[in-house]
Design an enzyme around this catalytic site. Sequence first.
Site, mmCIF file in Angstrom:
data_model
loop_
_atom_site.group_PDB
_atom_site.id
_atom_site.type_symbol
_atom_site.label_atom_id
_atom_site.label_comp_id
_atom_site.label_asym_id
_atom_site.label_seq_id
_atom_site.Cartn_x
_atom_site.Cartn_y
_atom_site.Cartn_z
ATOM 1 N N THR A 193 43.710 40.581 27.111
ATOM 2 C CA THR A 193 44.679 39.915 27.973
ATOM 3 C C THR A 193 44.928 38.517 27.456
ATOM 4 O O THR A 193 44.009 37.822 27.052
ATOM 5 C CB THR A 193 44.155 39.794 29.416
ATOM 6 O OG1 THR A 193 42.948 39.043 29.398
ATOM 7 C CG2 THR A 193 43.893 41.151 30.010
ATOM 8 N N GLU B 293 44.946 44.940 32.975
ATOM 9 C CA GLU B 293 43.778 45.572 33.610
ATOM 10 C C GLU B 293 44.140 46.810 34.422
ATOM 11 O O GLU B 293 43.252 47.516 34.905
ATOM 12 C CB GLU B 293 43.084 44.566 34.544
ATOM 13 C CG GLU B 293 42.344 43.441 33.836
ATOM 14 C CD GLU B 293 43.239 42.251 33.510
ATOM 15 O OE1 GLU B 293 44.480 42.410 33.503
ATOM 16 O OE2 GLU B 293 42.700 41.163 33.254
ATOM 17 N N TRP C 282 48.813 28.207 53.184
ATOM 18 C CA TRP C 282 49.303 28.506 51.844
ATOM 19 C C TRP C 282 50.816 28.310 51.777
ATOM 20 O O TRP C 282 51.546 28.781 52.655
ATOM 21 C CB TRP C 282 48.975 29.967 51.482
ATOM 22 C CG TRP C 282 47.563 30.185 51.043
ATOM 23 C CD1 TRP C 282 46.590 29.244 50.906
ATOM 24 C CD2 TRP C 282 46.970 31.442 50.675
ATOM 25 N NE1 TRP C 282 45.411 29.822 50.477
ATOM 26 C CE2 TRP C 282 45.621 31.177 50.334
ATOM 27 C CE3 TRP C 282 47.432 32.742 50.598
ATOM 28 C CZ2 TRP C 282 44.739 32.176 49.928
ATOM 29 C CZ3 TRP C 282 46.568 33.743 50.194
ATOM 30 C CH2 TRP C 282 45.228 33.461 49.860
#
Lengths: 552, 552
Positions: free
Chosen positions: B187, B331, B449
């Site tokens: 990655t 992944e 958030w």
Amino acid sequence: MLSTMQDVPLLISRILTHGSTIHGTSQVTTWTGEAEPHRRSFADIGARAAQLSHALREELGVADDERVATLMWNNAEHVEAYFAIPAMGAVLHTLNLRLPAEQLAWIVNHAADRVVIANGSLLPLLAPLLPHLKTVEHVVVSGPGDRSLLADASARVHEYEELIGGRPTTYDWPELDERRAAAMCYTSGTTGDPKGVVYSHRSIYLHSMQVNMTESMGLTDQDTSLVVVPQFHVNAWGLPHATFMTGVNMLMPDRFLQPAPLAEMIEGERPTHAAAVPTIWQGLLAELTARPRDVSSLGQVTIGGSACPPALMEAFDALGMRVCHAWGMTETSPLGTVARPPAHAVDTPEEFAYRLTQGRFPASVEARLTGPGGERIPWDGESAGELEVRGPWIAGAYYNGPGTEPLRPADKFSEDGWLKTGDVGTISRDGFLTLTDRAKDVIKSGGEWISSVDLENALMAHPDVAEAAVVAVPDDKWGERPLATVVLKEGSTTDFAALRAFLAAEGGIAKWQLPERWTLIEGVPKTSVGKFDKKKIREAHSLGKLDVTTLN
Amino acid sequence: MLSTMQDVPLLISRILTHGSTIHGTSQVTTWTGEAEPHRRSFADIGARAAQLSHALREELGVADDERVATLMWNNAEHVEAYFAIPAMGAVLHTLNLRLPAEQLAWIVNHAADRVVIANGSLLPLLAPLLPHLKTVEHVVVSGPGDRSLLADASARVHEYEELIGGRPTTYDWPELDERRAAAMCYTSGTTGDPKGVVYSHRSIYLHSMQVNMTESMGLTDQDTSLVVVPQFHVNAWGLPHATFMTGVNMLMPDRFLQPAPLAEMIEGERPTHAAAVPTIWQGLLAELTARPRDVSSLGQVTIGGSACPPALMEAFDALGMRVCHAWGMTETSPLGTVARPPAHAVDTPEEFAYRLTQGRFPASVEARLTGPGGERIPWDGESAGELEVRGPWIAGAYYNGPGTEPLRPADKFSEDGWLKTGDVGTISRDGFLTLTDRAKDVIKSGGEWISSVDLENALMAHPDVAEAAVVAVPDDKWGERPLATVVLKEGSTTDFAALRAFLAAEGGIAKWQLPERWTLIEGVPKTSVGKFDKKKIREAHSLGKLDVTTLN
């Protein structure tokens, strides 16, 4: 070197959880014969499957690996059993209600079923059978039917709804080995005792993925599949499990399998897909011809179980219902081939010929042809051999009863583990299978093979022939020769000589393959799943019960 | 109780054998920049893959489990390597040619690659790297390019065609454990050393089936897929393996990834499907606007890698190219979700909103959301959490070098083995994922958030904004606050106050989420795979290199 991937088993509980959450609003609609069919969402089926598992484990003490039998039509409760039983770690055992009573009893005893879930409408079949079922302790009854038939039963009788009612609607599904048994089905062979095929979580999971691949049925949550093929017949071709993977809605006919209600449910519920054996489609076609209905929703019709006659395929095409041929058997889960024409043949004159084949093998099914002497037969579209297959959803053995080693009879499994299908045919260079005969139905005439199916199809193309079955009979000179048994349409006046001339002139049958022996019958005998029962015809012939005319 | 099914492993050799026989006439077409592209049938690729395996084993001594690297564009030879290397029992290691040289060298050394197959056109990249590649003994060169660049190489240099030429065109593929390593991909993370994900035969096989399911790409042998997503990027989203399962033709751009040749190959070869990241599509759209071409063949366009801006989706819809969003990562093999709208939304005003989500999880991918404190977040379409996934093609660890135990860093894998994706978002009741941020890009303002992606999308909807990236910057009062970095279109005269007013009035951004800090930049920095590189922006800000305006 091992991968760094997660080691997650392929389990039926995963399919259930997925279907009942992400596709929770998809529906199973069950025909009731009343004005409104019964509708149940995948979410509700998920909750009720959990309740059923709790009931089986906590109330009836069903242990891991224990077989739980179902004697049921296609309906929502049967779908619940399809998931609850394997997901909890037990083994779903579907009983073929069309088998003779002695065979059914033999099968239940062989599997050692302790619990049977039965539809109320099937109690007239189950009640007289019960005294012969040695291991059955519990009968769970679902749906309408006369319970008093079980008044004398020694087994405990439960109402399905009462048994599952009030129990928790979730279940902590166990993390099983994916190779564990999930479901079993006995083959209704025409010789010997029935043979049990035991599917694994892995085989059913992979098969479900394949059913949802574009080259197979390729349905989506915009589709509704009319599942006519019984759930007691090779897991309804895998549809109940596969539809929960992708949210395809199911339309279930329950016991209403006659042409008129089938036509009614197609018109009323507008399914986009249907799956059934040719016999069902023959009947439906006659019904639609007599009483036309709007069946235009039905774009795709999967036909399997036996070959679809070209005339039937053309008739359905004319109604806008596109027939897609598939081949398989109990031992192949059943998806073995699907006849989607290859790209180059689409919209060409070749297309129809490709659609008449049994179809093409998917990547997970390996195939080879073996000749009479065990030699490999090439994929040339002409040379015939017995089909042998290999793959993760293909049987490699038969069940031999609790706690025993599986059976691997040499006439069913090759030494290197492939399944001998007993089907004879050719494979083209591009992998399309054309079956010509069951190995035992091939006519061995003077060292050459004559296809009984070719003769039957050619005969059935004659306008006066309703049905025809051809079997091998002993012949002093040639070893075997074909005997043509023919059912004529009402009022027909044709004769055998005319039929034989038709075979040669229109049917493309070589002169040496033309039958000399002919007989009229009133109907071709059928097996419990609607296939021609040629064993019965051969028996009748050997007992001298047929009135055979020999042409010169 | 075990099943009676055959125990057949899911192997890449099986996909190759299937594709090169049953779909032998399907084609891989490789763009060459010349008048005629290069065409090779699946049958020929099968034969040449066998030759390549013979060459690797017999000539270069490649052992079981040995990593074999490829430094190649998307082309027929790279497809051959995709099958030959895993099918023989070695491990395909695709090198991301867009990585910085030092990272590439680190990766090759970490994987201990002994053989590199490289395109001739990439020798300018490989040649200066070679002295740093400690384990590389053999370089196999394929396709046009200046070989003299390797004149001083200490590794042995081979011509691909000479190496494989004349060798047997079949190979007795070994029967491997399906959990064995088949391929690996590092990655290109923006922090720390690259991490190797090792795919198994099983994971690639199952992923290939999923790609071919109706709910995923759902292609058939009547399709041609333009595979723009690089083969060095998560196995080109699984397409080379998946297409061999069903005979889908592939159109490979090789090094011609600029908008003009892409438009030319779409017009000339008429693919029905294409797969690429949004950056590519942005460029193609500009090209098609400037110089219209007939791209009407392209019915389905899969976009992944990062979110597709609504404006881009609308623009493609207008051209008749239907965009289908998908989400995944190295992944996850990468198929994690696909945004096919649910049946009830098709042809309704809801449909577009569903298509803008990341999509729905397939049956084999389990998902859950975890909050900042480790708590489970409900699937209510509103509550956000970090996405964690589980499944047979999801990584459970990273590669830690030859002969070592895999790495399981706690920030990447939960204690019960799920992958922590680092993506933050919501999941609706019917399982549709909407990603709002990378976990590290979420702005934590006063215990709440703020989604940087929501702010970016709202900004980019302004007609004067070409690009915008929002990052969290430290704030004494709130902990973190958003910094908006904006690229204006040429000639634009708008100002920050107007943009902020637009966010509130048109963008639906709550007042407390509106950025105070603003800066103009010339372009948003990108990672090697074309994603916004916010790490660079944060760095520039912390070093005081950005000219920040603060609005009151």
